[in-house]
Write an enzyme that holds these catalytic residues in place. Structure first.
Site, short mmCIF file in Angstrom:
data_model
loop_
_atom_site.label_atom_id
_atom_site.label_comp_id
_atom_site.label_asym_id
_atom_site.label_seq_id
_atom_site.Cartn_x
_atom_site.Cartn_y
_atom_site.Cartn_z
N GLN A 106 0.89 -1.15 -0.18
CA GLN A 106 0.00 -0.11 0.11
C GLN A 106 0.90 1.16 0.05
OE1 GLN A 106 -3.40 -0.32 -0.35
NE2 GLN A 106 -3.49 1.81 -0.60
N SER A 141 -5.71 1.74 4.52
CA SER A 141 -6.32 0.91 3.42
C SER A 141 -7.14 -0.39 3.94
CB SER A 141 -5.49 0.38 2.43
OG SER A 141 -6.08 -0.40 1.56
N ASP A 150 -11.53 -5.77 -4.73
CA ASP A 150 -12.06 -5.04 -5.82
C ASP A 150 -12.29 -5.75 -6.79
OD1 ASP A 150 -11.08 -2.69 -4.54
OD2 ASP A 150 -9.08 -2.63 -5.42
N GLU A 199 -16.21 4.47 -5.57
CA GLU A 199 -15.49 3.29 -5.95
C GLU A 199 -16.53 2.16 -6.01
OE1 GLU A 199 -11.91 2.02 -4.06
OE2 GLU A 199 -11.19 4.00 -3.88
ZN ZN Z 1 -10.29 -1.25 -2.96
#
Ligand code: ZN
Length: 493
Positions: A106, A141, A150, A199
């Site tokens: 990250q 994160s 994701d 997102e």
């Molecule tokens: Zn993500």
């Protein structure tokens, strides 16, 4: 001597430091991966650089994924159910782009983004601010928890862009992800609350009942955390009638009931704990863990059946003919379109058709409805004057149940699969009964018994009738009909 003293003192300090180190090292270890399922992680509540989950499993065993994509095992198991359900709905173009990311990974993603903005001409501070809205700073994160994913799909070229929202997979996720414990973590226009841009591809596992509650109440994890710290306790009833008590505690709860789960509420220090207890199913103690629990609760949710005033359901009690007709009338309302066509008969007049029914009998409405539809007639006797006998308080026999349940398929538009089950003791019974039973067998409402018999003249319990009615709703739901059609049917197994 002086030296010895000094070394003893040094030893003492060293021991003390070691003890402290041990204590502090032991603290994060208290929370297992499953004790972080509801943990809030964002720019305010950050994970330490040492934090890494210890139950990570690869996702490629059950779905297409970038190589090495992993999640915590509890989240991965839920994800497998989600993916299978999507496939069952014809959504097969599904992909996992990213799951667990370490602090280090990250960190380098974040640095790259800062460099990107520096190259566009931003000063260091502005570059950092911009980078932080699209890439989480290290520790901030959710991917570090192993609970975030994701998603991707070839439909938009696997791109992590807003176009994901309009893909078939994206659309399916917005409607269904909560059923498997996942929430859309960064919703549109949520930047002020979450600190991140929209997102549509990023989902976070939080589990039941949290995902359902947040989705239906339209809350982000930040707002859910704020609500819990504010009210202290929430009682949440999920789609299948399970009642959960969710409490927020500043400290790890001293007594954790069996079956309850505890989660660190927010990353970092002082975040408190969220305790989730499965209180029961709609509060009927004798239903909890009964074999018919799922079926009965589905019917309770549909207001087809209910329990008794003393908070029991009495699943093993036999059912009377009046009780049976009362249930059938309610299912009839939900599955057959005849509702508005009923003539409103005068209660006195209608009751007068029966020798054993009165205008104020509690089941009179149900009897009228099922009479008008023709469901109850096979159950009636009549005397020489033509008056009916209903025998309301007599226990219903399985032959009677079959005959008034079969017509509930009148509105069914799907194909019937048929079945090989043969019930030997129906040989010699009249055609109407055999047809009714066969129809219910074909729909999987009546399951063959190991001895291949139906036992038409035995009584039946409240749990057994509930299971049969539930299976009728399920049959309808499979072809997109009836009140269960848009609900999850079997995610609780
Ligand atoms: Zn993500």
């Amino acid at each position: 001597m002086k030296d010895t003293h000094k070394s003893i003192a040094q030893l003492f300090v060293a021991l003390l430091l070691a003890l402290c180190a041990l204590l502090f090292a032991a603290l994060p270890a208290l929370a297992t991966d499953d004790e972080r399922l509801v943990t809030l992680v964002n720019k305010e509540y950050v994970l330490g650089m040492d934090y890494a989950p210890d139950t990570l499993v690869s996702l490629s065993s059950f779905m297409s994924a970038n190589s090495g994509v992993k999640m915590c095992s509890t989240a991965a198991q839920a994800l497998e159910k989600l993916v299978n359900a999507a496939r069952a709905d014809g959504i097969t173009d599904v992909y996992a782009i990213s799951g667990y990311r370490s602090y280090g990974v990250q960190s380098s993603l974040y640095s790259k983004k800062i460099t990107y903005y520096r190259n566009l001409g931003y000063n260091t501070n502005d570059a950092q601010v911009h980078a932080a809205t699209v890439v989480a700073p290290p520790g901030a994160s959710e991917h570090q928890t192993g609970l975030a994913i994701d998603f991707g799909t070839s439909e938009n070229g696997y791109s992590l862009t807003e176009s994901f929202a309009t893909t078939a997979f994206g659309q399916w996720l917005y409607a269904n992800s909560w059923k498997y414990g996942f929430i859309l973590r960064y919703p549109k226009d949520g930047m002020d609350i979450t600190g991140y841009i929209y997102e549509p591809w990023h989902f976070r596992y939080v589990g039941a009942p949290h995902a359902e509650y947040m989705t239906k109440q339209d809350l982000t994890l930040e707002e859910y955390y704020a609500l819990l710290t504010d009210v202290g306790t929430l009682e949440i009833t999920t789609w299948d009638g399970t009642v959960y008590q969710v409490t927020y505690n500043d400290y790890y709860p001293q007594f954790v009931e069996e079956g309850a789960s505890v989660s660190v509420a927010a990353a970092g220090s002082g975040g408190g704990y969220i305790c989730t207890t499965r209180v029961g199913k709609v509060n009927f103690a004798d239903l909890l863990n009964h074999w018919s629990e799922k079926e009965v609760c589905a019917l309770i949710r549909l207001s087809v059946i209910s329990g008794y005033d003393d908070d029991t359901f009495r699943p093993n009690n036999q059912i009377t003919r009046a009780e049976l007709l009362n249930l059938v009338a309610k299912v009839q309302d939900l599955l057959l379109d005849a509702g508005e066509n009923y003539a409103s008969l005068d209660a006195e007049e209608f009751a007068a058709m029966f020798a054993d029914v009165y205008a104020d009998s509690w089941y009179l409405d149900s009897l009228q409805k099922t009479y008008q539809y023709g469901l109850v007639q096979p159950l009636l006797d009549s005397d020489e004057t033509g008056r009916y006998f209903f025998y309301p308080s007599r226990y219903a026999l399985r032959r009677e149940v079959a005959q008034c349940l079969a017509p509930l398929f009148d509105n069914y538009t799907g194909e019937i699969e048929g079945s090989e089950v043969y019930l030997s003791d129906l040989e010699g019974e009249d055609e109407a009964l055999r047809e009714a039973v066969q129809l219910l067998v074909d729909h999987g409402v009546i399951l063959g018994r190991p001895d291949g018999k139906f036992y038409p003249d035995t009584t039946i319990t409240r749990a057994e009738v509930s299971a049969m009615l539930y299976r009728i709703f399920q049959s309808y739901a499979k072809v997109g009909q009836g009140p269960l059609a848009d609900q999850v049917l079997d995610t609780q197994e």
